[in-house]
Scaffold this active site. Sequence first.
Site, PDB file in Angstrom:
ATOM      1  CE1 TYR A  92      49.335  40.158  31.792  1.00  0.00           C
ATOM      2  CE2 TYR A  92      51.530  39.441  31.128  1.00  0.00           C
ATOM      3  CZ  TYR A  92      50.713  40.210  31.933  1.00  0.00           C
ATOM      4  OH  TYR A  92      51.280  41.020  32.882  1.00  0.00           O
TER       5      TYR A  92
ATOM      6  N   GLY B 238      46.943  41.611  44.711  1.00  0.00           N
ATOM      7  CA  GLY B 238      47.744  40.774  43.814  1.00  0.00           C
ATOM      8  C   GLY B 238      49.217  40.788  44.184  1.00  0.00           C
TER       9      GLY B 238
ATOM     10  CG  ASP C 245      41.880  42.631  44.659  1.00  0.00           C
ATOM     11  OD1 ASP C 245      41.240  42.036  43.766  1.00  0.00           O
ATOM     12  OD2 ASP C 245      43.119  42.576  44.744  1.00  0.00           O
ATOM     13  CB  ILE C 246      37.522  41.153  42.596  1.00  0.00           C
ATOM     14  CG1 ILE C 246      36.180  40.624  42.093  1.00  0.00           C
ATOM     15  CG2 ILE C 246      38.431  39.995  42.995  1.00  0.00           C
ATOM     16  CD1 ILE C 246      35.453  41.529  41.151  1.00  0.00           C
ATOM     17  NE  ARG C 247      37.411  36.471  45.617  1.00  0.00           N
ATOM     18  CZ  ARG C 247      38.118  36.284  44.495  1.00  0.00           C
ATOM     19  NH1 ARG C 247      39.442  36.420  44.518  1.00  0.00           N
ATOM     20  NH2 ARG C 247      37.540  35.952  43.366  1.00  0.00           N
TER      21      ARG C 247
ATOM     22  N   GLY D  34      43.265  46.242  42.321  1.00  0.00           N
ATOM     23  CA  GLY D  34      44.025  44.982  42.281  1.00  0.00           C
ATOM     24  C   GLY D  34      45.123  44.991  43.332  1.00  0.00           C
TER      25      GLY D  34
ATOM     26  CE  LYS E  42      49.330  43.766  31.376  1.00  0.00           C
ATOM     27  NZ  LYS E  42      48.774  44.821  32.256  1.00  0.00           N
TER      28      LYS E  42
END
Length: 312
Positions: free
Chosen positions: A143, A12, A35-37, A9, A147
């Site tokens: 969220y 971000g 990261d995802i892309r 990540g 967490k």
Amino acid sequence: MSTKILIIGACGQIGTELTHKLREIYGTENVIASDIRKLNNDVVNSGPFEVVNALDFNQIEHLVEVHKIDEIYLMAALLSATAEKNPAFAWDLNMNSLFHVLNLAKAKKIKKIFWPSSIAVFGPTTPKESTPQYTVMEPSTVYGISKQAGERWCEYYYNIFGVDVRSIRYPGLISWSSPPGGGTTDYAVDIFHKALSDKTYECFLSSETKMPMMYMDDAIAATIQIMQAPVEQIKIRSSYNLAAMSFTPTEIAAEIKKHIPEFTVTYEPDFRQKIADSWPASIDDAEARKDWNWKHKFDLETMTVDMLEHLK
């Protein structure tokens, strides 16, 4: 032997600045961003980068083996406001990505994990002012629920399997270098951009909504500090409270007006108001200050100056 780090990540809001700072400290080649892309941005272009799906255990394990990773910073998550729009995916991403890295550490494939928690673990029944480290936690957002569950799992993996996982509960984070990431505290980033571009801002929270906030420089410093602290100093294995400043939209607007006198703000609270109302107004982080000597540098005044200088 230099430490080899994987950041999941990395593109971000926190990951971007964390990657740059860790590369400064440990050397560019020793910090693998993922990261995802693959975006065309600083993080991707300034050092080793891998595309990885945080929900794919085999992909993460492969990266750990190929790059001989010692430490993982798991920064991939769906934040508060975004998560409310897609609860099932938020739970899946926020929980299973954590299990993947905890299980890699349990299998002794990595030595240390950083996993961020949040003030979202607290809820409407939590004491609002100077929220203590140990208190009632009844989060009312997807969220926050993810967490809080994550904190319990971190502590469990430490107690049962000896996994060295470290965590801090971030307050709202304010940064000039990366855009807001879908959080409830994002107004405090957006307000600076709009002050400079439009001289006016429509705030999605009410004028007197007080929340704990922190400048990104302090958040990055705390993240690296807790990871570098000797193991015997880390007494809390769920997550540490972390604080710097608390303010309302009215107060931050007044601070900006000192630099941009013509700046005006209107207030149109939306669904994020309910989320903000369930969170603390200020945080007691005495444990972090005592255990690993945490100290913040920026207050509202110094942060405002720094934000405006950089954004100009």
